[in-house]
Write a protein that holds these residues in place. Structure first.
Motif, PDB file in Angstrom:
ATOM      1  N   ALA A 187     -53.599  81.353  93.192  1.00 18.31           N
ATOM      2  CA  ALA A 187     -53.608  82.424  92.850  1.00 18.31           C
ATOM      3  C   ALA A 187     -51.957  82.911  92.409  1.00 18.31           C
ATOM      4  CB  ALA A 187     -53.710  83.426  94.170  1.00 18.31           C
ATOM      5  N   VAL A 188     -51.898  83.970  91.630  1.00 21.60           N
ATOM      6  CA  VAL A 188     -50.587  84.156  90.843  1.00 21.60           C
ATOM      7  C   VAL A 188     -50.395  85.787  91.365  1.00 21.60           C
ATOM      8  CG1 VAL A 188     -49.694  84.697  88.766  1.00 21.60           C
ATOM      9  CG2 VAL A 188     -51.391  82.948  88.977  1.00 21.60           C
ATOM     10  N   LYS A 189     -49.068  85.724  91.939  1.00 19.81           N
ATOM     11  CA  LYS A 189     -48.604  87.282  92.538  1.00 19.81           C
ATOM     12  C   LYS A 189     -48.311  88.151  91.182  1.00 19.81           C
ATOM     13  CE  LYS A 189     -46.836  85.747  96.846  1.00 19.81           C
ATOM     14  NZ  LYS A 189     -48.007  85.934  97.417  1.00 19.81           N
ATOM     15  N   GLY A 190     -48.657  89.495  91.493  1.00 21.87           N
ATOM     16  CA  GLY A 190     -48.509  90.513  90.338  1.00 21.87           C
ATOM     17  C   GLY A 190     -47.038  90.222  89.896  1.00 21.87           C
ATOM     18  N   GLU A 191     -45.977  90.112  90.462  1.00 21.61           N
ATOM     19  CA  GLU A 191     -44.667  90.080  90.027  1.00 21.61           C
ATOM     20  C   GLU A 191     -44.413  88.967  89.258  1.00 21.61           C
ATOM     21  OE1 GLU A 191     -45.738  90.154  93.445  1.00 21.61           O
ATOM     22  OE2 GLU A 191     -45.162  92.332  93.815  1.00 21.61           O
ATOM     23  N   THR A 192     -45.123  87.880  89.561  1.00 19.05           N
ATOM     24  CA  THR A 192     -44.834  86.730  88.588  1.00 19.05           C
ATOM     25  C   THR A 192     -45.454  86.899  87.249  1.00 19.05           C
ATOM     26  OG1 THR A 192     -45.107  85.256  90.401  1.00 19.05           O
ATOM     27  CG2 THR A 192     -45.292  84.267  88.419  1.00 19.05           C
ATOM     28  N   ILE A 193     -46.539  87.677  87.102  1.00 17.35           N
ATOM     29  CA  ILE A 193     -47.236  88.074  85.963  1.00 17.35           C
ATOM     30  C   ILE A 193     -46.216  88.948  85.199  1.00 17.35           C
ATOM     31  CG2 ILE A 193     -49.300  89.349  84.773  1.00 17.35           C
ATOM     32  CD1 ILE A 193     -50.762  87.998  87.237  1.00 17.35           C
ATOM     33  N   ALA A 194     -45.872  89.880  85.924  1.00 19.16           N
ATOM     34  CA  ALA A 194     -45.009  91.140  85.391  1.00 19.16           C
ATOM     35  C   ALA A 194     -43.696  90.372  84.706  1.00 19.16           C
ATOM     36  CB  ALA A 194     -44.559  91.920  86.425  1.00 19.16           C
TER      37      ALA A 194
END
Length: 177
Positions: free
Chosen positions: A27-34
Motif C-alpha cells: 500500500a502507498v500512502k497519500g503523502e507519497t503519491i502527493a
C-alpha cells in the motif's frame, strides 16, 4: 468493464500509484503519491475518493495502510500487470535506472532512419528525464535489440519517452546453411 473516462489529473495520480505500488510492493500512502506528482496531500485524498468510487483504488486501513490499485486501474490505463516481467533495462545519461523497466517499444518511420522515433513505455516514472538527455534501452529478451537515442519528448501521465533514435542494434546470426 466499460471504458472509463479519466481526467488528466486522475490518470497522473493513478499512474503514480501503480508505479509506487510496484516499487514498494504494498500500500502507498497519500503523502507519497502527493510528493511524486507534486500536489497537495488533500488534493490526493479527494482524488482517491473519486477513484475509489470508480473502483480503481482500494483503501488499506492501519499504520501500514494507504492505497492499492485494483485490477480495473490497470485496465483503465491500459497497463499490463505482470507478476514476472522480462527485465529490459533503461539507462539515463549512461546510468542504470534502478526503479524502471521498459514495458513496450513502438518504432515509427523505420524506413527513414534520419526521422526514426521510438516511443518507450516505462513501468516507473519518467519525471527525471528531460529533452536532450541520452537514453539507452535494452537489450530486449528475444531479439537482444538495443536502442540508443535522445529524448525528444515525454508524457508523464502515461510514462512514455519519445526518443530520436541515434543507433539501433540487434545481434544478427549467420545463416545455418
Amino acid at each position: 468493464m466499460s471504458s472509463i473516462e479519466l481526467t488528466s489529473s486522475q490518470k497522473t495520480i493513478l499512474t503514480a500509484l501503480i508505479n509506487l505500488y510496484r516499487e514498494q510492493d504494498g500500500a502507498v500512502k497519500g503523502e507519497t503519491i502527493a510528493a511524486e506528482v507534486d500536489r497537495n496531500p488533500g488534493t490526493i485524498r479527494n482524488q482517491m475518493q473519486s477513484l475509489k468510487a470508480l473502483q480503481l483504488v482500494e483503501g488499506v486501513p492501519g499504520p501500514k495502510g494507504g492505497y492499492k490499485p485494483t485490477a480495473n486501474a490497470y485496465e483503465a490505463l491500459d497497463v499490463q500487470r505482470m507478476d514476472e516481467p522480462a527485465n529490459v533495462t533503461l539507462r539515463h545519461q549512461g546510468e542504470l535506472v534502478e526503479d524502471a523497466n521498459v514495458d513496450e517499444i513502438d518504432l515509427s518511420s523505420v524506413h527513414h532512419p534520419e526521422l526514426c522515433r521510438a516511443e518507450i513505455h516505462i513501468q516507473g516514472s519518467v519525471r527525471g528525464f528531460s529533452e536532450g538527455d541520452s537514453v539507452t534501452v535494452g537489450p530486449t529478451p528475444l531479439s537482444k535489440l538495443v536502442i540508443e537515442g535522445t529524448v525528444d519528448g515525454k508524457d508523464d501521465t502515461s510514462n512514455v519517452l519519445i526518443l530520436r533514435i541515434d543507433d539501433m542494434r540487434a545481434p544478427v546470426e549467420e545463416p545455418s546453411h
